[in-house]
Design a protein around this motif. Sequence first.
Motif, PDB file in Angstrom:
ATOM      1  N   ALA A   1       0.836  -1.215   0.000  1.00 28.88           N
ATOM      2  CA  ALA A   1       0.000   0.000   0.000  1.00 28.88           C
ATOM      3  C   ALA A   1       0.867   1.259   0.000  1.00 28.88           C
ATOM      4  O   ALA A   1       0.783   2.100   0.894  1.00 28.88           O
ATOM      5  CB  ALA A   1      -0.950  -0.014   1.200  1.00 28.88           C
ATOM      6  N   LEU A   2       1.663   1.423  -1.027  1.00 27.83           N
ATOM      7  CA  LEU A   2       2.707   2.458  -1.039  1.00 27.83           C
ATOM      8  C   LEU A   2       2.228   3.859  -1.407  1.00 27.83           C
ATOM      9  O   LEU A   2       3.026   4.800  -1.394  1.00 27.83           O
ATOM     10  CB  LEU A   2       3.824   2.032  -1.997  1.00 27.83           C
ATOM     11  N   GLU A   3       0.952   4.024  -1.732  1.00 30.24           N
ATOM     12  CA  GLU A   3       0.483   5.360  -2.113  1.00 30.24           C
ATOM     13  C   GLU A   3       0.778   6.387  -1.032  1.00 30.24           C
ATOM     14  O   GLU A   3       1.166   7.527  -1.321  1.00 30.24           O
ATOM     15  CB  GLU A   3      -1.023   5.324  -2.420  1.00 30.24           C
ATOM     16  N   GLY A   4       0.617   5.984   0.229  1.00 32.11           N
ATOM     17  CA  GLY A   4       0.881   6.900   1.336  1.00 32.11           C
ATOM     18  C   GLY A   4       2.340   7.266   1.488  1.00 32.11           C
ATOM     19  O   GLY A   4       2.670   8.281   2.106  1.00 32.11           O
ATOM     20  N   GLN A   5       3.226   6.455   0.923  1.00 29.73           N
ATOM     21  CA  GLN A   5       4.655   6.791   0.926  1.00 29.73           C
ATOM     22  C   GLN A   5       5.015   7.657  -0.274  1.00 29.73           C
ATOM     23  O   GLN A   5       5.923   8.483  -0.203  1.00 29.73           O
ATOM     24  CB  GLN A   5       5.493   5.497   0.878  1.00 29.73           C
ATOM     25  N   ILE A   6       4.284   7.481  -1.374  1.00 31.57           N
ATOM     26  CA  ILE A   6       4.630   8.171  -2.618  1.00 31.57           C
ATOM     27  C   ILE A   6       3.985   9.544  -2.744  1.00 31.57           C
ATOM     28  O   ILE A   6       4.609  10.501  -3.215  1.00 31.57           O
ATOM     29  CB  ILE A   6       4.210   7.302  -3.835  1.00 31.57           C
ATOM     30  N   ASN A   7       2.726   9.666  -2.307  1.00 29.49           N
ATOM     31  CA  ASN A   7       1.974  10.875  -2.646  1.00 29.49           C
ATOM     32  C   ASN A   7       1.134  11.431  -1.496  1.00 29.49           C
ATOM     33  O   ASN A   7       0.163  12.131  -1.721  1.00 29.49           O
ATOM     34  CB  ASN A   7       1.050  10.574  -3.847  1.00 29.49           C
ATOM     35  N   ALA A   8       1.497  11.102  -0.266  1.00 29.09           N
ATOM     36  CA  ALA A   8       0.699  11.573   0.874  1.00 29.09           C
ATOM     37  C   ALA A   8       0.712  13.107   0.945  1.00 29.09           C
ATOM     38  O   ALA A   8       1.715  13.761   0.684  1.00 29.09           O
ATOM     39  CB  ALA A   8       1.240  10.990   2.169  1.00 29.09           C
ATOM     40  N   TRP A   9      -0.433  13.671   1.311  1.00 33.65           N
ATOM     41  CA  TRP A   9      -0.608  15.111   1.460  1.00 33.65           C
ATOM     42  C   TRP A   9      -1.902  15.346   2.221  1.00 33.65           C
ATOM     43  O   TRP A   9      -2.720  14.416   2.336  1.00 33.65           O
ATOM     44  CB  TRP A   9      -0.667  15.816   0.091  1.00 33.65           C
ATOM     45  N   PRO A  10      -2.207  16.524   2.727  1.00 31.84           N
ATOM     46  CA  PRO A  10      -1.225  17.606   2.906  1.00 31.84           C
ATOM     47  C   PRO A  10      -0.234  17.232   4.001  1.00 31.84           C
ATOM     48  O   PRO A  10      -0.541  16.430   4.877  1.00 31.84           O
ATOM     49  CB  PRO A  10      -2.100  18.797   3.316  1.00 31.84           C
ATOM     50  N   LEU A  11       0.945  17.801   3.922  1.00 36.57           N
ATOM     51  CA  LEU A  11       1.976  17.468   4.900  1.00 36.57           C
ATOM     52  C   LEU A  11       2.252  18.654   5.820  1.00 36.57           C
ATOM     53  O   LEU A  11       2.069  19.812   5.446  1.00 36.57           O
ATOM     54  CB  LEU A  11       3.252  17.010   4.226  1.00 36.57           C
ATOM     55  N   ASP A  12       2.677  18.327   7.036  1.00 36.10           N
ATOM     56  CA  ASP A  12       3.124  19.340   7.975  1.00 36.10           C
ATOM     57  C   ASP A  12       4.593  19.617   7.672  1.00 36.10           C
ATOM     58  O   ASP A  12       5.486  18.900   8.132  1.00 36.10           O
ATOM     59  CB  ASP A  12       2.951  18.843   9.415  1.00 36.10           C
ATOM     60  N   GLU A  13       4.822  20.651   6.882  1.00 37.63           N
ATOM     61  CA  GLU A  13       6.181  20.923   6.429  1.00 37.63           C
ATOM     62  C   GLU A  13       7.141  21.250   7.565  1.00 37.63           C
ATOM     63  O   GLU A  13       8.351  21.077   7.439  1.00 37.63           O
ATOM     64  CB  GLU A  13       6.188  22.042   5.378  1.00 37.63           C
ATOM     65  N   ASN A  14       6.588  21.707   8.700  1.00 35.17           N
ATOM     66  CA  ASN A  14       7.438  22.011   9.847  1.00 35.17           C
ATOM     67  C   ASN A  14       8.152  20.774  10.378  1.00 35.17           C
ATOM     68  O   ASN A  14       9.158  20.881  11.067  1.00 35.17           O
ATOM     69  CB  ASN A  14       6.600  22.622  10.971  1.00 35.17           C
TER      70      ASN A  14
END
Length: 443
Positions: A117-130
């Motif tokens: 289930a690699l979608e969460g590793q490849i394209n996860a968003w939105p991200l906490d850039e901090n």
Amino acid sequence: MIKTTKTMISGLSLAAILALSGCTANNPSTAKVHNEPSLLETYANIANDNYKDALNDAKLLQTAIADFAENPNEDTLANAKAAWLISRESYGLTEAFRLSNGPIDAEEGWVADTYGALEGQINAWPLDENMIDYTIDAKGAKTSGNIIDTKGKFNPGGEESSSVDVTNITVDAITALNENGGEANVATGYHAVEFLLWGQDQDYSNFVKDSVTKGALTAGQRPITDFTTDKDAPRRLAYLKASAQKIVNDLTVISDAWKTGDITNYRAAILGLNSDSSKNIDSNEALKQIFAGLGVFIKSELANERIAVAVLTPSEEDEHSCFSDNTHRDIATNYQGFKNLLMGTYKGVDYGTAPIDALDANVKMEILELIAQIETKIESINAIAQTSRHFDYQIHPTDPQTKVIVKLKNELRKLGDKMVEVASANGIKLSVEDVTDAEETKL
């Protein structure tokens, strides 16, 4: 080294970028590449070619990042950004394969166990850039306490979070940190690379206040000194290299799942050809998952999560590519990926039997008219983003374009519901609930 024709796209038109990436929607070719394959063969053949292209473009991105890390300057940074933009074109099309219990995001069974289930590793968003690197806070100061400036163990915080040693920033370290403690704790994938290359855009604590990077056509403006003279420059470069390697690794796994000639992979299983017969998936069940997944993707994921949440909140934090201001292309490619599978085409080439072929004339006309309305609005979003103001300005409450975007959202949701009729015409029974994510954001 990445080819010059693929790296120096800054200032080129949308059509030129698409021509370079091989994703032009109106390729005139109509040559048959297979002799009337089944629906599942058409689907699998498109998946094979699309993921192969996405992997190849990810490798070009990795090469551009390696060149940048070896010699960080404005030119190599621009080339890395250009390679990222191109890689998003081919990957964006693959998003339509999501939510169908396939190798990209299956959550249970042998498919999940095999492909992860690699979608969460490849394209996860939105991200906490901090979590990854510094940002500029409301007082104009740099934040701290992130992966980049931590020497030793880093704990991202959140529910049941765990510490990871980031003395050296490696593929294993960022993989362990991804969604560690919460879905916003994103440490890997395209958007992690995007943030590192572009840096913060705008002021997420106040949509109206444009205080970080000013201008309707200005994306993130990370200074080159972050990669040259800054004390943490080597760690940022190491993070970029690890992230690029991770994307290539993960896309290799997914691409292999669809590879032709392999009698042990997922492609073989949905075609009933897997050498382990216990893995073969009944064709009706496979089609049911595919039709439902297409409906959920276009209706609940693209229309709702990626468009409605951003425009109705409004929040640029919830636009898909908020650091590079490439969200208009995310919308276009995600939609095109769905259309490819509905029409049985890829890059303008007819791959054979398609879901839309079974519809009666009246329903087909209704869908084609809806598609025409949708494409007019997507073209409008693209044109404005290239010439006047990016998507984060188009969703501003006072911008007249918000009405266009809201109508687009509504039409995409209607198209998702139409998948019930498409499925029925192909002998598969679905309900509106089947093409709607029960957990979609309610607005």
